[in-house]
Enzyme design. Structure first.
Site, PDB file in Angstrom:
ATOM      1  N   HIS A   1      -6.172  -5.187 -10.976  1.00  0.00           N
ATOM      2  CA  HIS A   1      -6.703  -5.550  -9.287  1.00  0.00           C
ATOM      3  C   HIS A   1      -7.413  -6.319  -9.928  1.00  0.00           C
ATOM      4  O   HIS A   1      -8.845  -6.857 -10.621  1.00  0.00           O
ATOM      5  CB  HIS A   1      -7.762  -5.184  -8.892  1.00  0.00           C
ATOM      6  CG  HIS A   1      -8.289  -5.011  -7.095  1.00  0.00           C
ATOM      7  ND1 HIS A   1      -7.256  -5.568  -6.110  1.00  0.00           N
ATOM      8  CD2 HIS A   1      -9.898  -5.351  -6.863  1.00  0.00           C
ATOM      9  CE1 HIS A   1      -8.373  -5.897  -5.154  1.00  0.00           C
ATOM     10  NE2 HIS A   1      -9.817  -5.733  -4.996  1.00  0.00           N
TER      11      HIS A   1
ATOM     12  N   ILE B   1       0.821  -1.422   0.193  1.00  0.00           N
ATOM     13  CA  ILE B   1      -0.405  -0.544  -0.018  1.00  0.00           C
ATOM     14  C   ILE B   1       1.148   0.613   0.504  1.00  0.00           C
ATOM     15  O   ILE B   1       2.066   1.269   0.679  1.00  0.00           O
ATOM     16  CB  ILE B   1      -1.023   0.192   1.017  1.00  0.00           C
ATOM     17  CG1 ILE B   1      -1.975  -0.911   1.098  1.00  0.00           C
ATOM     18  CG2 ILE B   1      -1.936   1.708   1.045  1.00  0.00           C
ATOM     19  CD1 ILE B   1      -2.719  -1.069   2.342  1.00  0.00           C
TER      20      ILE B   1
ATOM     21  N   GLU C   1      -6.490 -11.187 -16.811  1.00  0.00           N
ATOM     22  CA  GLU C   1      -5.093  -9.653 -16.343  1.00  0.00           C
ATOM     23  C   GLU C   1      -4.224  -9.925 -17.691  1.00  0.00           C
ATOM     24  O   GLU C   1      -3.576  -8.776 -18.014  1.00  0.00           O
ATOM     25  CB  GLU C   1      -4.322  -9.960 -15.245  1.00  0.00           C
ATOM     26  CG  GLU C   1      -6.202  -9.931 -13.786  1.00  0.00           C
ATOM     27  CD  GLU C   1      -4.814 -10.530 -12.593  1.00  0.00           C
ATOM     28  OE1 GLU C   1      -3.848  -9.951 -12.646  1.00  0.00           O
ATOM     29  OE2 GLU C   1      -5.500 -10.725 -11.953  1.00  0.00           O
TER      30      GLU C   1
END
Length: 189
Positions: free
Chosen positions: A109, A92, A174
């Site tokens: 994501h 993060i 993805e």
């Protein structure tokens, strides 16, 4: 510039697409470097084999998230990238870091955002009875897994799915949508 923490399969998909779609000739774009917060990340070895500059900055060696992000920012800025691509970078980032790269920082994501930000997305989708799951490429903001959606792929949730089987199908998508999203950004830059 691509940031990874593990195997780097999305990074590899982007690198391969950059080659096959001739991003250097078409956009003057190249993968400047691959950076990981884990020195043993398998993706770093793969990137080195491809002749891409690599660096590892172990986040555990810093006293704070801010100190790590400052060192990471210095490493990235050495390469002056047009885009900073998070490809399985499991950190993060601080608001200051995100602000520094505002408009140039993107992530993928494994859910159809805004649904299921954070971790364990596939298991959560199954537990909630979702009929569809997927992946989202988005601009990074200070809010976790939030920001302008650039690309999405939808994958059906099958009756006998496990988090692992659903995750494998999402990951395959993805590898399609992340390079496509990067290419679109390069085309308008």
């Amino acid at each position: 510039m691509i940031l990874i923490s593990g195997s780097g399969s999305n990074m590899a998909a982007i690198v391969e697409t950059a080659r096959t779609q001739r991003w250097q000739a078409r956009f003057g774009a190249r993968i400047a470097a691959v950076v990981s917060n884990k020195a043993a990340a398998p993706g770093l070895a793969w990137a080195k084999e491809q002749g891409i500059a690599t660096a590892a900055l172990d986040h555990k060696g810093y006293d704070s998230r801010e100190a790590f992000d400052a060192a990471l920012k210095a490493e990235i800025d050495r390469h002056a990238p047009a885009l900073v691509v998070l490809a399985g970078f499991m950190r993060i980032l601080t608001p200051g870091f995100v602000q520094h790269y505002e408009g140039r920082l993107i992530n993928i994501h494994p859910s159809l955002l805004p649904a299921f930000p954070g971790l364990k997305t596939h298991q959560r989708a199954i537990e909630m009875g979702c009929r569809f799951a997927g992946a989202t490429v988005h601009r990074v903001t200070s809010e976790l897994d939030h920001g302008e959606i650039l690309e999405q792929a939808v994958v059906p949730v099958l009756p006998d799915d496990t988090a692992e089987s659903l995750g494998a199908r999402v990951l395959a998508q993805e590898h399609v949508i992340y390079p496509r999203a990067v290419e679109r950004l390069l085309a308008v830059a």
